[in-house]
Design a protein around this motif. Structure first.
Motif, PDB file in Angstrom:
ATOM      1  N   VAL A  16      32.863  52.807  39.362  1.00  0.00           N
ATOM      2  CA  VAL A  16      34.062  52.699  38.517  1.00  0.00           C
ATOM      3  C   VAL A  16      34.714  51.337  38.695  1.00  0.00           C
ATOM      4  O   VAL A  16      35.129  50.693  37.716  1.00  0.00           O
ATOM      5  CB  VAL A  16      35.047  53.848  38.829  1.00  0.00           C
ATOM      6  N   LEU A  17      34.802  50.852  39.936  1.00  0.00           N
ATOM      7  CA  LEU A  17      35.382  49.530  40.190  1.00  0.00           C
ATOM      8  C   LEU A  17      34.574  48.438  39.497  1.00  0.00           C
ATOM      9  O   LEU A  17      35.141  47.519  38.899  1.00  0.00           O
ATOM     10  CB  LEU A  17      35.455  49.276  41.694  1.00  0.00           C
ATOM     11  N   VAL A  20      35.330  48.504  35.774  1.00  0.00           N
ATOM     12  CA  VAL A  20      36.661  47.957  35.512  1.00  0.00           C
ATOM     13  C   VAL A  20      36.640  46.438  35.595  1.00  0.00           C
ATOM     14  O   VAL A  20      37.214  45.751  34.740  1.00  0.00           O
ATOM     15  CB  VAL A  20      37.698  48.550  36.490  1.00  0.00           C
ATOM     16  N   TRP A  24      37.368  43.899  32.507  1.00  0.00           N
ATOM     17  CA  TRP A  24      38.441  42.896  32.623  1.00  0.00           C
ATOM     18  C   TRP A  24      37.893  41.494  32.340  1.00  0.00           C
ATOM     19  O   TRP A  24      38.520  40.696  31.649  1.00  0.00           O
ATOM     20  CB  TRP A  24      39.052  42.950  34.026  1.00  0.00           C
ATOM     21  N   SER A  27      37.306  41.012  28.587  1.00  0.00           N
ATOM     22  CA  SER A  27      38.367  41.403  27.660  1.00  0.00           C
ATOM     23  C   SER A  27      38.868  40.186  26.882  1.00  0.00           C
ATOM     24  O   SER A  27      38.753  39.040  27.327  1.00  0.00           O
ATOM     25  CB  SER A  27      39.527  42.054  28.412  1.00  0.00           C
TER      26      SER A  27
END
Length: 61
Positions: A16-17, A20, A24, A27
């Motif tokens: 999950v990290l 993420v 990021w 993005s």
């Protein structure tokens, strides 16, 4: 809970990290900042060339 359960939870947290961090990094909000950071070295090079050309002009006088 045994050792295998802890390893499974840790693996899930790390996955999950990772997702993420990748989200990021790619993005649209951070694109401008990363582009500026990537091109910062070329900005310094332009300033360096200006300094050299100014020194050459002063030495010609």
């Amino acid at each position: 809970m045994d050792y295998g359960t802890y390893r499974g939870i840790l693996t899930l947290v790390i996955l999950v990290l990772f997702i993420v961090i990748v989200a990021w990094a790619y993005s649209k909000r951070t694109k401008n900042r990363f582009d500026n950071a990537a091109n910062a070295i070329f900005e310094d090079e332009k300033e360096h060339k200006k300094t050299i050309s100014n020194e050459e002009k002063e030495s010609e006088k």
